[in-house]
Design a protein around this motif. Sequence first.
Motif, PDB file in Angstrom:
ATOM      1  N   LEU A   1       0.848  -1.190   0.000  1.00 18.00           N
ATOM      2  CA  LEU A   1       0.000   0.000   0.000  1.00 18.00           C
ATOM      3  C   LEU A   1       0.881   1.237   0.000  1.00 18.00           C
ATOM      4  N   MET A   2       0.637   2.146  -0.926  1.00 17.77           N
ATOM      5  CA  MET A   2       1.457   3.354  -1.031  1.00 17.77           C
ATOM      6  C   MET A   2       0.609   4.503  -1.547  1.00 17.77           C
TER       7      MET A   2
ATOM      8  N   GLU B   1       1.932  13.638   2.674  1.00 12.47           N
ATOM      9  CA  GLU B   1       3.155  12.863   2.467  1.00 12.47           C
ATOM     10  C   GLU B   1       3.022  11.844   1.329  1.00 12.47           C
ATOM     11  N   ARG B   2       2.090  12.078   0.425  1.00 17.10           N
ATOM     12  CA  ARG B   2       1.848  11.149  -0.676  1.00 17.10           C
ATOM     13  C   ARG B   2       3.122  10.868  -1.480  1.00 17.10           C
ATOM     14  N   ALA B   3       3.849  11.911  -1.838  1.00 11.95           N
ATOM     15  CA  ALA B   3       5.025  11.742  -2.701  1.00 11.95           C
ATOM     16  C   ALA B   3       6.073  10.863  -2.029  1.00 11.95           C
TER      17      ALA B   3
ATOM     18  N   LEU C   1       2.356   3.508   3.609  1.00 13.28           N
ATOM     19  CA  LEU C   1       1.678   4.802   3.639  1.00 13.28           C
ATOM     20  C   LEU C   1       2.276   5.674   4.732  1.00 13.28           C
ATOM     21  N   HIS C   2       2.219   6.988   4.535  1.00 16.17           N
ATOM     22  CA  HIS C   2       2.652   7.945   5.549  1.00 16.17           C
ATOM     23  C   HIS C   2       1.540   8.962   5.756  1.00 16.17           C
ATOM     24  N   GLY C   3       1.340   9.376   7.002  1.00 14.02           N
ATOM     25  CA  GLY C   3       0.293  10.351   7.291  1.00 14.02           C
ATOM     26  C   GLY C   3      -1.084   9.702   7.300  1.00 14.02           C
TER      27      GLY C   3
ATOM     28  N   ASN D   1       7.802   7.849  15.176  1.00 19.54           N
ATOM     29  CA  ASN D   1       7.199   7.616  13.866  1.00 19.54           C
ATOM     30  C   ASN D   1       6.997   6.117  13.687  1.00 19.54           C
ATOM     31  N   THR D   2       5.737   5.689  13.604  1.00 17.04           N
ATOM     32  CA  THR D   2       5.436   4.259  13.466  1.00 17.04           C
ATOM     33  C   THR D   2       5.449   3.774  12.029  1.00 17.04           C
ATOM     34  N   GLN D   3       5.501   4.711  11.067  1.00 14.21           N
ATOM     35  CA  GLN D   3       5.589   4.351   9.648  1.00 14.21           C
ATOM     36  C   GLN D   3       6.794   5.082   9.049  1.00 14.21           C
TER      37      GLN D   3
END
Length: 311
Positions: A10-11, A17-19, A64-66, A272-274
């Motif tokens: 998943l990205m 923080e999509r990029a 994924l981030h955010g 930061n967990t991711q």
Amino acid sequence: MTQPLHIAVLMGGWSAERAVSLLSGTGVADALESLGHRVTRIDMARDVAARLAEARPDLVFNALHGTPGEDGSVQGMLDLMGLRYTHSGLATSVIAIDKVLTKQALVPHGIPMPGGRVVRSADLFEGDPLARPYVLKPVNEGSSVGIAIVTADGNYGSPIGRDVAGPWQDFAELLAEPYIRGRELTAAVLGDRAFGVTELKLKSGFYDYTAKYTEGMAEHVFPAPIPDAITNACKALALEAHRLLGCKGASRSDFRWDDERGVEGLFLLEVNTQPGMSPLSLIPEQARHCGMSYADLVQAIVDEAMKDVRP
């Protein structure tokens, strides 16, 4: 690796923080394929549950981030679907993405964190919530998105100008914290191991989103040229925060260290967990210095996740 798996990566998504997530996800997917796994790449959209149900993977690698990939939303969906996934679970994600909840979870256990309070952005135009200098940051964002350092010389006006660009224009509430002078440190954790401590030396400004993800704007020095006592304290605090929050897989703890105060000047800023898995990200860099290739790191995260029991 005991056997090849079908792994959905998943990205992307729609957070600020999509990029970075796309960079992380692409790197992870390429590494998994190089290891012999079957990979389904998913740029997350609103139909993500249907796409995962159709793919029926053995594991979901959450790159994924955010929001919503890091705040518990995606974790809850995957729990309901009975799918194994990498990194931390729902409750941990909900707490760690929220800087106030993180303080409430860690400070009573002796983890040193800056004080501060949540303020309404509209109130900033009337006066300062803390003595300058102080830091303003969103309560629920990662990657140093939306951080402002308000200095004594009135860099944003005094009081802050309503029309001056800053996070108060994007967020209704912000966390105000005292500014801690000194040095930027970070420690990565994988499972029950802290890799070490990196010092982030900036060309200019502070370690915001741009500095993190623009090549050449920040120098990463590993191992950090700091006293052993500070290195050991960072690693111990990162491991303890990882444990107290219930993190799984990889996490990264960010610190500020006032080098005029010794160990008493060390403060945990956030967990930061991711953590990022892009070419400029800190966990792959620390792992490499410790003798673990990028592919080895990805596989280790997969192995941690496969230990989890799912319906």
